[in-house]
Every structure is written in structure tokens, then in C-alpha cells.
Design a protein around this motif. Structure first.
Motif, short mmCIF file in Angstrom:
data_model
loop_
_atom_site.label_atom_id
_atom_site.label_comp_id
_atom_site.label_asym_id
_atom_site.label_seq_id
_atom_site.Cartn_x
_atom_site.Cartn_y
_atom_site.Cartn_z
N LYS A 148 0.83 -1.21 0.00
CA LYS A 148 0.00 0.00 0.00
C LYS A 148 0.86 1.25 0.00
O LYS A 148 0.53 2.26 -0.65
CB LYS A 148 -0.93 -0.01 1.22
N ARG A 152 0.74 4.25 -2.70
CA ARG A 152 0.53 5.63 -2.23
C ARG A 152 1.59 6.57 -2.83
O ARG A 152 1.27 7.69 -3.23
CB ARG A 152 0.59 5.67 -0.70
N LEU A 195 -6.64 -3.49 -3.00
CA LEU A 195 -5.79 -2.30 -3.02
C LEU A 195 -5.85 -1.61 -4.38
O LEU A 195 -5.89 -0.38 -4.46
CB LEU A 195 -4.34 -2.68 -2.71
#
Length: 249
Positions: A148, A152, A195
Motif C-alpha cells: 500500500k 501511495r 488495493l
């Protein structure tokens, strides 16, 4: 007396052999040479070298990537040894650049993202996570947290780049029992799919295309139960061609 001495030597030799077999099996189940290498590294003080946490191959490849130019028209294949071993330029075209490093994990990817982020490339195809499970012994949850963080970084710093989250591939536990359980791989892929949706990226399922009837990596695609042969890369190539943007004339 001679018979007793001979018997003792034979017994001692057998015990030594059994010990080394047990040790070899233990190391194999923990991840093989990579596990042993990492353990040896941690015996020595880290202050001896800023490069001591990762193997030399990682730093050598990373330094090459920092010297090699990338352009906005390039397509990046980013990942571990499974990506590293692919001849992507020949498979998919001159503007497809291989940025795989054998042994890479989500953490290692994070430590070398700068050159990719700075280039603002057109597309990135990411496949990472199996070494987190096998070599680092991370849980699926911990692996997804690091993954993640990668997504990001992409979203915040290169929002115009199209990122494709590729599934982690199956393993074949009949060829080598010490590879990761496919149930964990399935859990990881389920998390990766979520995700991808969360970050508005596309998820690409390669996992199911390489399975045999027992839900393991088909033996026709591998020698060691983890890495891929030429036939498997052609299957992978056929999928990626549907998503890749042709270079501008």
C-alpha cells in the motif's frame, strides 16, 4: 575393542550426516540461500557498510538503474526475480524497461522508487510480494501494508502514470516443499485486488493462467516451482499486450 571403535565411528558419521540433512532441510524451508545469506549478514555490525542490509546484487542493480535514463514514453516492469529474469525488451518492445531485481521485496522496492518516480513514465506493471512471504517471513497483512505504501507513492507523486497491479504467481510445492503455501498467495492476491480498486488502478490476474489441475504452478512452466521458463513468459506477454500503450511514432 576394534569393533567398538568401528561401531562408534560409523554411528558418529551417521549422526553427522543426519544433522547436516536436517540443517539443510531447515534452511530450505526458511527460504534457502537467501535466508542463510541474510542470517550471516546480521552476525556483523551494520555500521561496517551502509549497504549491509541487502545483498550486493541489489545495490549493483540499483546503481545501474540510477545511471540508465528513463523517459515519459517508457513502460516499466517492476518487481523481483520473476520480473528480473524476463527479456521484456525482446518480448514486448524497445520502450519496455526491466526494473526487476532478484530477491526484491515490497520494502526493497520502496527503497529504490526515486528514479522511477522522477521519470514520470507512462505505465508501470508491478509484481511483488512473494519474497516477503518466503524470505522475510512476513504475514500477508504486513506485506499488504508495505504494498500500500508503494501505491501511495505512485498516486501522490506520479498521478498521471497508469499503474497495473499484477497478481503474485502460484508456486509448485511438489517440486520444492519449502516454497510458500498457495493459500497465502491467494490471500495476498485477494488483498492486492482490493488495493488496486482502492487506488483506482487496474488489477491483472496472471495467477490463474499458470495453474495446473491441483491449483499449483503448472510444472510445464517451471523447473524449481517458483521461477518461470520461456513458455510461461509467453503466456504473461500475451496478457500484458492487451494493456500496453504503443510508443508514439
Amino acid at each position: 575393542m576394534i569393533n567398538q571403535t568401528t561401531s562408534f565411528l560409523i554411528l558418529s558419521s551417521l549422526l553427522n550426516i543426519l544433522f547436516f540433512i536436517a540443517l539443510a532441510l531447515f534452511i530450505a524451508k526458511k527460504g534457502g540461500i537467501s535466508y542463510l545469506f541474510n542470517k550471516v549478514l546480521h552476525i556483523f555490525p551494520k555500521k561496517k557498510s551502509k549497504h549491509f542490509d541487502y545483498p550486493p546484487y541489489y545495490w549493483h542493480k540499483k546503481s545501474q538503474f540510477e545511471k540508465l535514463p528513463l523517459s515519459e514514453s517508457d513502460i516499466i516492469m517492476l518487481g523481483d526475480s520473476i520480473t528480473d529474469e524476463g527479456e521484456w525488451t525482446e518480448l514486448l518492445g524497445l520502450n519496455v524497461k526491466n526494473r526487476g531485481i532478484s530477491g526484491d521485496t515490497t520494502e526493497r522496492i520502496l527503497h529504490r522508487l526515486n528514479t522511477i518516480l522522477e521519470s514520470k513514465t507512462k505505465q508501470i506493471f508491478l509484481m511483488i510480494g512473494i519474497n516477503d512471504l518466503i524470505n522475510d517471513g512476513k504475514s500477508v497483512t504486513a506485506t499488504l501494508e508495505q504494498y500500500k505504501n508503494i501505491l501511495r507513492e505512485f498516486q501522490e507523486k506520479i498521478p498521471k502514470t497508469k499503474v497495473f497491479v499484477q497478481s503474485v504467481l502460484p508456486v509448485n510445492n511438489k517440486l520444492y516443499l519449502y516454497w510458500q503455501d498457495n493459500n497465502n498467495v491467494l490471500k495476498l492476491n485477494s488483498g492486492l485486488k482490493k488495493l488496486a480498486k482502492e487506488f483506482n488502478y487496474e488489477y491483472i490476474d496472471i495467477f490463474s493462467l499458470l495453474l495446473d489441475s491441483e491449483n499449483q504452478l503448472d510444472a510445464q512452466y517451471t523447473v524449481d516451482g517458483l521461477h518461470l521458463n520461456g513458455q510461461a513468459y509467453l503466456v504473461w506477454k500475451a496478457v500484458l499486450e492487451k494493456y500496453m500503450v504503443a510508443p508514439e511514432p
